[in-house]
Motif scaffolding. Structure first.
Motif, PDB file in Angstrom:
ATOM      1  N   THR A  42       0.828  -1.203   0.000  1.00 65.15           N
ATOM      2  CA  THR A  42       0.000   0.000   0.000  1.00 65.15           C
ATOM      3  C   THR A  42       0.862   1.253   0.000  1.00 65.15           C
ATOM      4  O   THR A  42       0.659   2.173  -0.796  1.00 65.15           O
ATOM      5  CB  THR A  42      -0.936   0.016   1.223  1.00 65.15           C
ATOM      6  OG1 THR A  42      -1.729  -1.167   1.216  1.00 65.15           O
ATOM      7  CG2 THR A  42      -1.845   1.227   1.195  1.00 65.15           C
ATOM      8  N   LEU A  80       3.677   4.874   6.849  1.00 71.75           N
ATOM      9  CA  LEU A  80       2.488   4.112   7.233  1.00 71.75           C
ATOM     10  C   LEU A  80       2.797   3.115   8.351  1.00 71.75           C
ATOM     11  O   LEU A  80       1.919   2.786   9.153  1.00 71.75           O
ATOM     12  CB  LEU A  80       1.920   3.370   6.017  1.00 71.75           C
ATOM     13  CG  LEU A  80       1.259   4.256   4.951  1.00 71.75           C
ATOM     14  CD1 LEU A  80       0.768   3.399   3.791  1.00 71.75           C
ATOM     15  CD2 LEU A  80       0.108   5.055   5.542  1.00 71.75           C
ATOM     16  N   PRO A 184      -3.716   9.607  12.963  1.00 74.19           N
ATOM     17  CA  PRO A 184      -4.777   8.757  12.409  1.00 74.19           C
ATOM     18  C   PRO A 184      -4.377   7.286  12.386  1.00 74.19           C
ATOM     19  O   PRO A 184      -3.190   6.950  12.362  1.00 74.19           O
ATOM     20  CB  PRO A 184      -4.942   9.291  10.982  1.00 74.19           C
ATOM     21  CG  PRO A 184      -3.603   9.870  10.649  1.00 74.19           C
ATOM     22  CD  PRO A 184      -3.067  10.441  11.944  1.00 74.19           C
ATOM     23  N   SER A 185      -5.367   6.428  12.427  1.00 73.76           N
ATOM     24  CA  SER A 185      -5.140   4.989  12.331  1.00 73.76           C
ATOM     25  C   SER A 185      -5.713   4.501  10.998  1.00 73.76           C
ATOM     26  O   SER A 185      -6.897   4.705  10.711  1.00 73.76           O
ATOM     27  CB  SER A 185      -5.821   4.253  13.487  1.00 73.76           C
ATOM     28  OG  SER A 185      -5.277   4.650  14.716  1.00 73.76           O
ATOM     29  N   PHE A 186      -4.870   3.879  10.197  1.00 73.30           N
ATOM     30  CA  PHE A 186      -5.300   3.364   8.898  1.00 73.30           C
ATOM     31  C   PHE A 186      -5.110   1.856   8.882  1.00 73.30           C
ATOM     32  O   PHE A 186      -4.011   1.372   9.130  1.00 73.30           O
ATOM     33  CB  PHE A 186      -4.488   3.979   7.757  1.00 73.30           C
ATOM     34  CG  PHE A 186      -4.542   5.473   7.693  1.00 73.30           C
ATOM     35  CD1 PHE A 186      -5.687   6.121   7.279  1.00 73.30           C
ATOM     36  CD2 PHE A 186      -3.439   6.228   8.039  1.00 73.30           C
ATOM     37  CE1 PHE A 186      -5.744   7.508   7.212  1.00 73.30           C
ATOM     38  CE2 PHE A 186      -3.470   7.617   7.974  1.00 73.30           C
ATOM     39  CZ  PHE A 186      -4.627   8.254   7.562  1.00 73.30           C
ATOM     40  N   SER A 187      -6.165   1.136   8.571  1.00 74.97           N
ATOM     41  CA  SER A 187      -6.016  -0.305   8.394  1.00 74.97           C
ATOM     42  C   SER A 187      -5.483  -0.568   6.990  1.00 74.97           C
ATOM     43  O   SER A 187      -5.735   0.205   6.056  1.00 74.97           O
ATOM     44  CB  SER A 187      -7.360  -1.009   8.568  1.00 74.97           C
ATOM     45  OG  SER A 187      -8.243  -0.688   7.506  1.00 74.97           O
ATOM     46  N   SER A 188      -4.737  -1.655   6.854  1.00 76.46           N
ATOM     47  CA  SER A 188      -4.191  -2.003   5.539  1.00 76.46           C
ATOM     48  C   SER A 188      -5.305  -2.233   4.526  1.00 76.46           C
ATOM     49  O   SER A 188      -5.180  -1.875   3.354  1.00 76.46           O
ATOM     50  CB  SER A 188      -3.320  -3.257   5.649  1.00 76.46           C
ATOM     51  OG  SER A 188      -2.183  -3.004   6.439  1.00 76.46           O
ATOM     52  N   ALA A 190      -8.300  -0.811   4.415  1.00 76.84           N
ATOM     53  CA  ALA A 190      -8.868   0.464   3.968  1.00 76.84           C
ATOM     54  C   ALA A 190      -7.937   1.160   2.986  1.00 76.84           C
ATOM     55  O   ALA A 190      -8.377   1.707   1.956  1.00 76.84           O
ATOM     56  CB  ALA A 190      -9.135   1.364   5.166  1.00 76.84           C
ATOM     57  N   LEU A 191      -6.644   1.145   3.284  1.00 78.95           N
ATOM     58  CA  LEU A 191      -5.680   1.778   2.386  1.00 78.95           C
ATOM     59  C   LEU A 191      -5.632   1.061   1.036  1.00 78.95           C
ATOM     60  O   LEU A 191      -5.556   1.696  -0.019  1.00 78.95           O
ATOM     61  CB  LEU A 191      -4.297   1.772   3.040  1.00 78.95           C
ATOM     62  CG  LEU A 191      -4.123   2.714   4.238  1.00 78.95           C
ATOM     63  CD1 LEU A 191      -2.798   2.439   4.926  1.00 78.95           C
ATOM     64  CD2 LEU A 191      -4.189   4.165   3.800  1.00 78.95           C
TER      65      LEU A 191
END
Length: 230
Positions: A42, A80, A184-188, A190-191
């Motif tokens: 990602t 990330l 921020p928290s991003f899940s793999s 979602a990315l």
């Protein structure tokens, strides 16, 4: 139970996870390796696309465009992976050192394979952003890069290296005060969904442009003269 015993129990549990990853639970290792590879992919995809877009927009040569894409792929890939560690409370220097040790080999493998595939596909690098060949080539290159990096991540995980170095921090309670609470928290997942949507969007624009060019500028057949307006 004393604090010493508690510390010993936590350490033993962590070692148990490493033993489990190295000696059993093949499906678990595969799932972790796939997640780690997707996470790196990602960041690489964001950097690659951003670099190619910037290079194309400012008219850089292929060599400089590839160099920019590689640099941005590492920047986004590391970023990330660093954000969740910072959110868990690690100092930025410690977080960066963990991420550099965990992700460098995986990102490097992806970048070598990704750019090699793009270079091999005829016309992919020269196609430009509004071209079907570019976006199809990008999808193929990223898919091959994922396949190439997966066994690398699996090998590292089995030996307690790579993304295994960051796993102990991923379950930590996020910091709820100060600037870190705003990270921020991003899940793999979602990315990855955003990247797929972006690539499909770029492909759709390229297809529309190509179809428009084929149907919009066709000259009138020989001998046919448009009647004057009255």
């Amino acid at each position: 139970m004393t604090s010493h015993d508690g510390h010993h129990t936590m350490s033993h549990g962590h070692e148990g996870r490493g033993d489990h990853a190295g000696h059993g639970g093949g499906s678990s290792v595969n799932a972790m390796a796939a997640s780690a590879t997707l996470h790196c992919l990602t960041g690489c995809a964001i950097g690659e696309i951003a670099g190619l877009m910037i290079g194309t927009a400012v008219g850089l040569s292929n060599g400089w465009t590839i160099a920019l894409a590689i640099v941005l792929a590492f920047v986004f890939g590391y970023s990330l992976s660093t954000l969740p560690l910072l959110k868990s409370g690690l100092a930025i220097g410690t977080a960066l050192s963990v991420v550099l040790a965990a992700d460098t080999l995986s990102i490097a493998t992806m970048e070598v394979v990704d750019n090699l595939v793009m270079a091999i596909i005829p016309g992919a690098m020269e196609a430009g952003l509004v071209n079907v060949v570019f976006w199809v080539g990008m999808m193929i290159a990223l898919a091959v890069a994922f396949v190439a990096a997966f066994p690398v991540n699996r090998y590292l995980l089995q030996r307690g290296k790579g993304h295994a170095l960051t796993h102990e921090y991923h379950g930590a309670e996020p910091v709820q005060e100060g600037v870190r609470r705003l990270i921020p928290s991003f899940s793999s997942g979602a990315l990855a969904a955003v990247i797929i949507a972006f690539i499909l969007g770029g492909l759709s624009v390229a297809v529309a442009e190509e179809l428009g060019g084929e149907t919009g500028g066709e000259p009138a057949p020989a001998g046919q003269v448009e009647a004057p307006a009255h």
